[in-house]
Design a protein around this motif. Structure first.
Motif, short mmCIF file in Angstrom:
data_model
loop_
_atom_site.label_atom_id
_atom_site.label_comp_id
_atom_site.label_asym_id
_atom_site.label_seq_id
_atom_site.Cartn_x
_atom_site.Cartn_y
_atom_site.Cartn_z
N GLU A 129 -10.49 11.68 -47.21
CA GLU A 129 -10.36 12.99 -46.61
C GLU A 129 -9.61 12.92 -45.28
O GLU A 129 -8.77 13.75 -44.99
N VAL A 130 -9.94 11.94 -44.47
CA VAL A 130 -9.25 11.77 -43.19
C VAL A 130 -7.78 11.43 -43.43
O VAL A 130 -6.89 11.94 -42.75
N HIS B 36 -10.15 16.97 -30.81
CA HIS B 36 -10.81 15.67 -30.95
C HIS B 36 -11.76 15.74 -32.14
O HIS B 36 -12.62 16.63 -32.22
N PHE B 37 -11.59 14.81 -33.07
CA PHE B 37 -12.44 14.76 -34.25
C PHE B 37 -13.20 13.44 -34.22
O PHE B 37 -12.61 12.36 -34.26
N GLN B 38 -14.53 13.53 -34.13
CA GLN B 38 -15.37 12.34 -34.08
C GLN B 38 -16.30 12.28 -35.28
O GLN B 38 -17.04 13.23 -35.55
N ASP B 39 -16.23 11.19 -36.03
CA ASP B 39 -17.17 10.94 -37.11
C ASP B 39 -17.33 9.43 -37.24
O ASP B 39 -16.57 8.76 -37.93
N TRP B 40 -18.33 8.91 -36.56
CA TRP B 40 -18.54 7.46 -36.52
C TRP B 40 -19.29 6.95 -37.73
O TRP B 40 -19.52 5.74 -37.85
N THR C 78 -9.51 21.78 -43.34
CA THR C 78 -10.07 21.44 -44.64
C THR C 78 -11.01 20.25 -44.54
O THR C 78 -12.09 20.23 -45.15
N LEU C 79 -10.62 19.24 -43.76
CA LEU C 79 -11.46 18.06 -43.56
C LEU C 79 -12.82 18.45 -42.98
O LEU C 79 -13.87 18.00 -43.46
N ILE C 80 -12.82 19.30 -41.96
CA ILE C 80 -14.06 19.67 -41.30
C ILE C 80 -14.94 20.49 -42.23
O ILE C 80 -16.16 20.28 -42.31
N ARG C 81 -14.35 21.42 -42.96
CA ARG C 81 -15.15 22.22 -43.91
C ARG C 81 -15.80 21.32 -44.96
O ARG C 81 -16.96 21.51 -45.33
N ARG C 82 -15.06 20.34 -45.45
CA ARG C 82 -15.62 19.42 -46.45
C ARG C 82 -16.76 18.59 -45.87
O ARG C 82 -17.79 18.38 -46.53
N ARG C 83 -16.58 18.11 -44.64
CA ARG C 83 -17.61 17.29 -44.03
C ARG C 83 -18.87 18.10 -43.75
O ARG C 83 -19.99 17.61 -43.94
N ILE C 84 -18.71 19.35 -43.30
CA ILE C 84 -19.88 20.20 -43.09
C ILE C 84 -20.58 20.47 -44.41
O ILE C 84 -21.81 20.40 -44.51
N GLY C 85 -19.81 20.75 -45.46
CA GLY C 85 -20.39 20.97 -46.78
C GLY C 85 -21.15 19.75 -47.28
O GLY C 85 -22.24 19.88 -47.85
N ALA C 86 -20.60 18.56 -47.05
CA ALA C 86 -21.26 17.33 -47.48
C ALA C 86 -22.56 17.10 -46.72
O ALA C 86 -23.57 16.65 -47.29
N LYS C 87 -22.57 17.41 -45.44
CA LYS C 87 -23.79 17.23 -44.65
C LYS C 87 -24.88 18.20 -45.09
O LYS C 87 -26.06 17.84 -45.15
N LEU C 88 -24.48 19.43 -45.40
CA LEU C 88 -25.46 20.39 -45.90
C LEU C 88 -26.03 19.95 -47.25
O LEU C 88 -27.23 20.09 -47.51
N LEU C 89 -25.16 19.42 -48.11
CA LEU C 89 -25.62 18.95 -49.41
C LEU C 89 -26.59 17.79 -49.26
O LEU C 89 -27.62 17.73 -49.95
#
Length: 377
Positions: A1-2, A154-158, A346-357
């Motif tokens: 995704e990134v 700034h996009f942070q996802d460690w 698109t990346l952020i929406r996908r990551r938020i969706g994955a966290k909710l799932l």
């Protein structure tokens, strides 16, 4: 995704893995325009006068032991210089990556925008799911000349490993210049960041819009300042967060208007949404105003999903969990759209969706518990 977000033909891309720069690519068109994008270490050698003029201009190693360590030990780094009157069409992107335990990454970005220039800067902090601890102690500084315009993200996802991020980011906006800044925090064992915007000259203007989503046992501590040092400056700060699991998130935002900065106009709002019974959040907006004839206000909320909205959507045939997902994604959309970058959005929406799932069961339990309590009341 990134990779999809980065593959959108950036104007320049620098990747630093751990302490070493491993990839540098700059579009020939940027080079022809006189734009400089290179590791900061190399810039010290090739553009020493320019670096010395701006390096640590608004930062100080006296701010704490981690800023001192970053100032002493940084390697690689990123240097960006856009000359006066140059408009950069494609984004300038950098990546700080950690994929091994035991890494201590001291990272420093220095960006300078010339008079009436324009560009977009995207910085990614990315980590793997490492088995062990690692540290990112970073610094970011951006200085604009009069009339410049910048879009900064700034996009942070460690990731799910034990990566600790202790960083300071600071932006100074000159006369009649404008900066839109969107920080996004989507993962890290412990994140403690200071993010400051300074408007020191008349006509300085900014929009600071951020989001965060914490999960599991993550701890996030953000402190932002909107500092007005001159009259006739403007600002607007909006932050939104969501918390699941046993995570903790504290956001403290400060508006400070010093003596003499009359006719400044600024607003701060911060909102948190709790999605778990065990998550805890703090939203603390504050003001320091030392002059009359200004417009400055703030607001903050820590709340939960609106059960009436969920019920309404369920009467339209939408399941409870889908209603929750729709409301949370819509809650963040104001921030996401500020990016004006389809790939990153698109990346952020996908990551938020994955966290909710991933948190579906606990969110369902929490929302159901709140619904039951409401019915009993």
């Amino acid at each position: 995704e990134v990779r999809d977000a980065l593959d959108g033909e950036p104007g320049a891309l620098i990747v630093q893995r751990g302490a070493s720069t491993i990839y540098v690519k700059v579009d020939d068109e940027l080079t022809a325009q006189g734009v400089i994008v290179m590791p900061l270490e190399r810039a010290v050698e090739e553009h020493g006068d320019l670096v010395r003029e701006w390096y640590m201009r608004r930062l100080s190693e006296d701010e704490g032991k981690f800023p001192a360590a970053t100032a002493a030990f940084w390697t690689g780094g990123v240097f960006i210089h856009v000359p006066a009157n140059v408009r950069v069409e494609k984004p300038i992107q950098s990546v700080y990556a950690i994929d091994e335990p035991g890494t201590a990454q001291y990272a420093h970005t220095l960006a300078i925008l010339g008079e009436n220039s324009e560009c977009a800067i995207r910085e990614y902090s990315l980590g793997a799911d490492i088995d062990g601890q690692a540290l990112h102690a970073g610094a970011f500084e951006l200085y604009t000349a009069p009339g410049a315009r910048a879009k900064v993200a700034h996009f942070q996802d460690w990731g799910r490993g034990e990566i600790y991020d202790i960083s300071t980011k600071r932006i100074e906006i000159a006369r009649d210049a404008f900066v839109s800044w969107v920080p996004v925090h989507l993962g890290g064992r412990l994140t403690k960041q200071t993010l400051d915007i300074i408007t020191p000259e008349q006509g300085s203007d900014m929009r600071h819009t951020g989001l965060y989503f914490t999960e599991r046992d993550e701890h996030l501590d953000l402190f932002t300042t909107d500092l007005h040092e001159a009259p006739h400056t403007a600002g607007d700060t909006v932050w939104k967060g969501a918390l699941t699991g046993e995570s903790r998130a504290s956001y403290e935002g400060l508006i400070e208007i010093v003596e003499g900065a009359r006719d400044s106009h600024t607003y701060l709002q911060t909102h948190q949404m709790l999605l778990s019974q065990r998550a805890k959040g703090d939203a603390i907006p504050s003001l320091i105003v030392k002059v009359d004839d200004v417009s400055a206000s703030h607001g903050g909320t820590v709340g939960e999903l609106d059960e009436d909205q969920i019920f309404y959507m369920m009467t339209r045939g939408i399941s409870r969990i889908e209603a929750v997902r729709t409301l949370v994604e819509g809650y963040f959309e104001e921030v996401v759209q500020r990016l004006d970058d389809p790939g990153l959005e698109t990346l952020i929406r996908r990551r938020i969706g994955a966290k909710l799932l991933a948190a579906e069961d606990q969110v369902k339990e929490f929302v159901g518990h709140r619904a039951g309590a409401a019915q009993e009341a």
